[in-house]
Scaffold this motif. Structure first.
Motif, PDB file in Angstrom:
ATOM      1  N   SER A  30       0.827  -1.205   0.000  1.00  0.00           N
ATOM      2  CA  SER A  30       0.000   0.000   0.000  1.00  0.00           C
ATOM      3  C   SER A  30       0.862   1.256   0.000  1.00  0.00           C
ATOM      4  O   SER A  30       0.523   2.263  -0.632  1.00  0.00           O
ATOM      5  CB  SER A  30      -0.947   0.003   1.199  1.00  0.00           C
ATOM      6  N   ARG A  31       2.026   1.194   0.685  1.00  0.00           N
ATOM      7  CA  ARG A  31       2.926   2.343   0.713  1.00  0.00           C
ATOM      8  C   ARG A  31       3.546   2.581  -0.660  1.00  0.00           C
ATOM      9  O   ARG A  31       3.635   3.727  -1.132  1.00  0.00           O
ATOM     10  CB  ARG A  31       4.027   2.088   1.742  1.00  0.00           C
ATOM     11  N   GLN A  32       3.943   1.475  -1.335  1.00  0.00           N
ATOM     12  CA  GLN A  32       4.517   1.604  -2.677  1.00  0.00           C
ATOM     13  C   GLN A  32       3.494   2.158  -3.663  1.00  0.00           C
ATOM     14  O   GLN A  32       3.823   3.007  -4.505  1.00  0.00           O
ATOM     15  CB  GLN A  32       5.017   0.233  -3.154  1.00  0.00           C
ATOM     16  N   ILE A  33       2.244   1.670  -3.553  1.00  0.00           N
ATOM     17  CA  ILE A  33       1.174   2.149  -4.448  1.00  0.00           C
ATOM     18  C   ILE A  33       0.911   3.623  -4.204  1.00  0.00           C
ATOM     19  O   ILE A  33       0.791   4.425  -5.143  1.00  0.00           O
ATOM     20  CB  ILE A  33      -0.101   1.320  -4.229  1.00  0.00           C
TER      21      ILE A  33
ATOM     22  N   LEU B 259       3.506   5.902  -5.790  1.00  0.00           N
ATOM     23  CA  LEU B 259       3.344   6.078  -7.231  1.00  0.00           C
ATOM     24  C   LEU B 259       2.157   6.991  -7.550  1.00  0.00           C
ATOM     25  O   LEU B 259       2.218   7.808  -8.466  1.00  0.00           O
ATOM     26  CB  LEU B 259       3.145   4.722  -7.913  1.00  0.00           C
ATOM     27  N   LEU B 260       1.086   6.863  -6.788  1.00  0.00           N
ATOM     28  CA  LEU B 260      -0.094   7.698  -7.042  1.00  0.00           C
ATOM     29  C   LEU B 260       0.160   9.162  -6.720  1.00  0.00           C
ATOM     30  O   LEU B 260      -0.522  10.049  -7.240  1.00  0.00           O
ATOM     31  CB  LEU B 260      -1.286   7.183  -6.228  1.00  0.00           C
ATOM     32  N   MET B 261       1.162   9.418  -5.836  1.00  0.00           N
ATOM     33  CA  MET B 261       1.482  10.796  -5.461  1.00  0.00           C
ATOM     34  C   MET B 261       2.365  11.491  -6.489  1.00  0.00           C
ATOM     35  O   MET B 261       2.558  12.711  -6.416  1.00  0.00           O
ATOM     36  CB  MET B 261       2.188  10.806  -4.097  1.00  0.00           C
TER      37      MET B 261
ATOM     38  N   ASP C  49       0.773  -2.020 -13.101  1.00  0.00           N
ATOM     39  CA  ASP C  49       1.775  -2.727 -13.907  1.00  0.00           C
ATOM     40  C   ASP C  49       3.072  -2.981 -13.134  1.00  0.00           C
ATOM     41  O   ASP C  49       3.680  -4.051 -13.280  1.00  0.00           O
ATOM     42  CB  ASP C  49       2.094  -1.902 -15.168  1.00  0.00           C
ATOM     43  N   LYS C  50       3.482  -2.041 -12.295  1.00  0.00           N
ATOM     44  CA  LYS C  50       4.767  -2.187 -11.606  1.00  0.00           C
ATOM     45  C   LYS C  50       4.687  -2.969 -10.305  1.00  0.00           C
ATOM     46  O   LYS C  50       5.666  -3.641  -9.933  1.00  0.00           O
ATOM     47  CB  LYS C  50       5.360  -0.790 -11.326  1.00  0.00           C
ATOM     48  N   ILE C  51       3.567  -2.887  -9.621  1.00  0.00           N
ATOM     49  CA  ILE C  51       3.503  -3.475  -8.263  1.00  0.00           C
ATOM     50  C   ILE C  51       2.639  -4.732  -8.216  1.00  0.00           C
ATOM     51  O   ILE C  51       3.055  -5.772  -7.703  1.00  0.00           O
ATOM     52  CB  ILE C  51       2.997  -2.435  -7.269  1.00  0.00           C
ATOM     53  N   ILE C  52       1.397  -4.640  -8.717  1.00  0.00           N
ATOM     54  CA  ILE C  52       0.456  -5.762  -8.580  1.00  0.00           C
ATOM     55  C   ILE C  52       0.691  -6.835  -9.643  1.00  0.00           C
ATOM     56  O   ILE C  52       0.753  -8.040  -9.317  1.00  0.00           O
ATOM     57  CB  ILE C  52      -1.008  -5.262  -8.639  1.00  0.00           C
ATOM     58  N   LYS C  53       0.848  -6.444 -10.865  1.00  0.00           N
ATOM     59  CA  LYS C  53       0.925  -7.410 -11.957  1.00  0.00           C
ATOM     60  C   LYS C  53       2.062  -8.422 -11.781  1.00  0.00           C
ATOM     61  O   LYS C  53       1.849  -9.628 -12.009  1.00  0.00           O
ATOM     62  CB  LYS C  53       1.071  -6.664 -13.277  1.00  0.00           C
ATOM     63  N   PRO C  54       3.269  -8.012 -11.341  1.00  0.00           N
ATOM     64  CA  PRO C  54       4.329  -9.004 -11.163  1.00  0.00           C
ATOM     65  C   PRO C  54       4.011 -10.043 -10.075  1.00  0.00           C
ATOM     66  O   PRO C  54       4.629 -11.112 -10.055  1.00  0.00           O
ATOM     67  CB  PRO C  54       5.531  -8.145 -10.754  1.00  0.00           C
ATOM     68  N   LEU C  55       3.072  -9.742  -9.192  1.00  0.00           N
ATOM     69  CA  LEU C  55       2.752 -10.677  -8.095  1.00  0.00           C
ATOM     70  C   LEU C  55       1.723 -11.721  -8.508  1.00  0.00           C
ATOM     71  O   LEU C  55       1.518 -12.712  -7.798  1.00  0.00           O
ATOM     72  CB  LEU C  55       2.216  -9.900  -6.897  1.00  0.00           C
TER      73      LEU C  55
ATOM     74  N   ASN D 275      -1.304   7.179 -13.328  1.00  0.00           N
ATOM     75  CA  ASN D 275      -0.541   6.681 -12.179  1.00  0.00           C
ATOM     76  C   ASN D 275      -1.115   5.375 -11.639  1.00  0.00           C
ATOM     77  O   ASN D 275      -0.383   4.501 -11.175  1.00  0.00           O
ATOM     78  CB  ASN D 275      -0.511   7.736 -11.074  1.00  0.00           C
ATOM     79  N   ILE D 276      -2.451   5.255 -11.686  1.00  0.00           N
ATOM     80  CA  ILE D 276      -3.085   4.004 -11.246  1.00  0.00           C
ATOM     81  C   ILE D 276      -2.650   2.860 -12.146  1.00  0.00           C
ATOM     82  O   ILE D 276      -2.303   1.764 -11.666  1.00  0.00           O
ATOM     83  CB  ILE D 276      -4.619   4.152 -11.258  1.00  0.00           C
ATOM     84  N   LYS D 277      -2.621   3.081 -13.456  1.00  0.00           N
ATOM     85  CA  LYS D 277      -2.188   2.029 -14.396  1.00  0.00           C
ATOM     86  C   LYS D 277      -0.724   1.674 -14.165  1.00  0.00           C
ATOM     87  O   LYS D 277      -0.325   0.494 -14.191  1.00  0.00           O
ATOM     88  CB  LYS D 277      -2.399   2.504 -15.836  1.00  0.00           C
ATOM     89  N   LYS D 278       0.093   2.694 -13.880  1.00  0.00           N
ATOM     90  CA  LYS D 278       1.512   2.447 -13.626  1.00  0.00           C
ATOM     91  C   LYS D 278       1.698   1.611 -12.366  1.00  0.00           C
ATOM     92  O   LYS D 278       2.512   0.672 -12.325  1.00  0.00           O
ATOM     93  CB  LYS D 278       2.247   3.793 -13.487  1.00  0.00           C
ATOM     94  N   ALA D 279       0.916   1.927 -11.330  1.00  0.00           N
ATOM     95  CA  ALA D 279       1.018   1.177 -10.077  1.00  0.00           C
ATOM     96  C   ALA D 279       0.591  -0.271 -10.264  1.00  0.00           C
ATOM     97  O   ALA D 279       1.196  -1.196  -9.695  1.00  0.00           O
ATOM     98  CB  ALA D 279       0.157   1.848  -9.001  1.00  0.00           C
TER      99      ALA D 279
END
Length: 496
Positions: A467-470, A473-475, A489-495, A483-487
């Motif tokens: 949640s902190r990483q997301i 990115l949103l900030m 792709d970078k944080i959730i999708k790899p998991l 920014n939501i799409k970037k978060a």
């Protein structure tokens, strides 16, 4: 300088706070702007539909219209003898035309009776809640309205009844829909008569409830009872303007002398007379089938609406439901407006509850229409939730940018919605609805019958590190959606 005389009297000015369906007319205008046909759940009309569409071999609308055409060029017979006789036979109970007073609608008749009885300073008792017209017409004649909860009204002390000039209530209640038994209401009527207090009972939907509970059989030797009946509601013909009151012969003479002449037009006179003359009266095939439909759809809708979070349908005996929205995240005006934008009308009851926006009234219709309404409610809740989520997300981001602490779970009534100790920085997921079942989310059938995306088994957004990483990115500078799409792709999708 001498003060100028006011155009309107003081009593008329006092009624300005009460409007006859002005708010509902606004919502109707919204639905008129939609390309789809409007479906109206805001009225208390018979869900069976117009009596003229029930069985054409019983009532031929075209024949009746042709019959009335010959009367257009002359004044109606102001006695309305045929209509009054038909109303008496329809109700039964030994009534005759000498017990019937006609009017163009229940509002006109109630206003007529109040105008003939009330004087400045008189007290009138009504239930709370009650239709706003009750207070408006009472105040117009200078009376003081005292609203009481229904159980307190029916058990009012003798000194309270003796101080009141009029008691005005509806049976079944409006907007609540509860029916007072004839036995209980008869005892109350006798007490009112003992104190020379006029009891007006608005029975405008009793034919769709239980007509055996009417007080109509108790008016013969009692000049302190007036029963008001609607033809429009019982037979779903609001375009025809005719209603009637049931009173003692003594009252009939005075009220017929005081009422507006020729208030019922030729079409309404002929058509409504034919409707009331239907074989069987209150137990005609049309009304029996109507009561069966009302009972089945009332049970159905109470069950279905009661499963929608935030909707609490109240017990009802009538062809409409009062729904409490106190646990919903939007008020009655917002819900009604959002549904109107989709072509659906329900009744905002704030005018019944002294402007409190907590209740709506939903009139019953066919099961097909009721299912369509449930689907529309589901769509409104989903869309509004998304809008609310976006607003809350913006607040979360702004708070973080300002250096404020992340959202607290200390006051959240739903904690824990996923797991104990969860991070509540994001109350609403910025990725909703991702529609990716690899997260643990899935499509389910919601309480309103719609398919909704459930995040019950997805916990990514409530893990502190993620949640902190997301949030970081949103900030970042740039468009929030990017920014939501970037978060994702970078944080959730790899998991996944």
């Amino acid at each position: 300088m001498k003060d100028k005389r006011a155009i309107l009297n003081e009593n008329t000015n006092l009624t300005a706070q009460y409007h006859h369906d002005v708010l509902q007319d606004k919502f109707r205008a919204i639905t008129d702007d939609q390309k789809t046909n409007r479906i109206d759940f805001s009225t208390r009309l018979n869900p069976m539909g117009s009596v003229f569409q029930y069985q054409n071999d019983i009532l031929d609308l075209n024949d009746l219209i042709n019959k009335s055409k010959g009367q257009i060029g002359q004044y109606p017979d102001n006695r309305y003898l045929e209509l009054r006789n038909a109303a008496a036979l329809f109700v039964g109970k030994g009534l005759t035309s000498a017990n019937i007073v006609t009017g163009s609608g229940i509002c006109e008749i109630i206003r007529l009776v109040l105008g003939c009885t009330l004087e400045k300073g008189d007290i009138i008792l009504t239930p709370f809640p009650a239709p706003p017209e009750y207070a408006r017409y009472s105040m117009l004649f200078g009376a003081r309205v005292i609203p009481l909860p229904p159980h307190e009204l029916l058990s009012a002390e003798d000194d309270v009844l003796s101080c009141a000039r009029v008691v005005l209530l509806s049976n079944p209640g409006n907007p609540g829909g509860r029916l007072i038994s004839r036995k209980e209401l008869r005892l109350f009527a006798e007490r009112c008569a003992e104190h020379r207090t006029l009891l007006i009972v608005d029975e405008s939907c009793i034919e769709l409830c239980d007509p055996s509970q009417t007080l109509a059989g108790h008016i013969f030797d009692n000049d302190f009872i007036v029963i008001v009946r609607s033809i429009a509601n019982a037979f779903a013909i609001p375009g025809l303007k005719a209603a009637y009151a049931i009173v003692s012969e003594n009252l009939t003479q005075f009220l017929n002398n005081a009422r507006l002449p020729w208030s019922i037009d030729a079409f309404s006179d002929v058509l409504c007379t034919a409707v009331l003359n239907m074989e069987g009266g209150v137990n005609s095939g049309y009304l029996k089938d109507s009561r069966e439909l009302v009972q089945s759809q009332r049970n159905y809708l109470i069950n279905r609406i009661g499963r929608i979070y935030g909707f609490s349908p109240q017990p009802s005996d009538a062809n409409y439901l009062l729904v409490d929205l106190k646990d919903l995240f939007m008020d009655s005006g917002t819900l009604v407006g959002n549904l109107a934008s989709k072509g659906f009308l329900i009744r905002d009851c704030s005018s019944f509850f002294q402007a409190e926006k907590q209740f709506v009234r939903i009139g019953l219709r066919s099961q097909e229409d009721n299912d369509i309404l449930l689907k529309a409610i589901g769509e409104v809740l989903t869309e509004t939730s998304k809008e609310d989520a976006r607003e809350r997300l913006e607040v979360t981001i702004e708070s973080a940018v300002a250096g404020s602490a992340p959202a607290s779970r200390g006051t959240c009534q739903y904690y824990p919605c996923h797991f104990k100790g969860q991070d509540c920085t994001f109350c609403f997921c910025p990725f909703y609805a991702c529609e990716d079942e690899r997260t643990g989310g899935k499509w389910i059938t919601g309480s309103s019958g719609n398919k909704v995306w459930s995040c019950e088994n997805c916990t990514y957004i409530h893990q502190s590190t993620l949640s902190r990483q997301i949030l970081d990115l949103l900030m970042e500078d740039g468009d929030t959606e990017d920014n939501i799409k970037k978060a994702w792709d970078k944080i959730i999708k790899p998991l996944l």
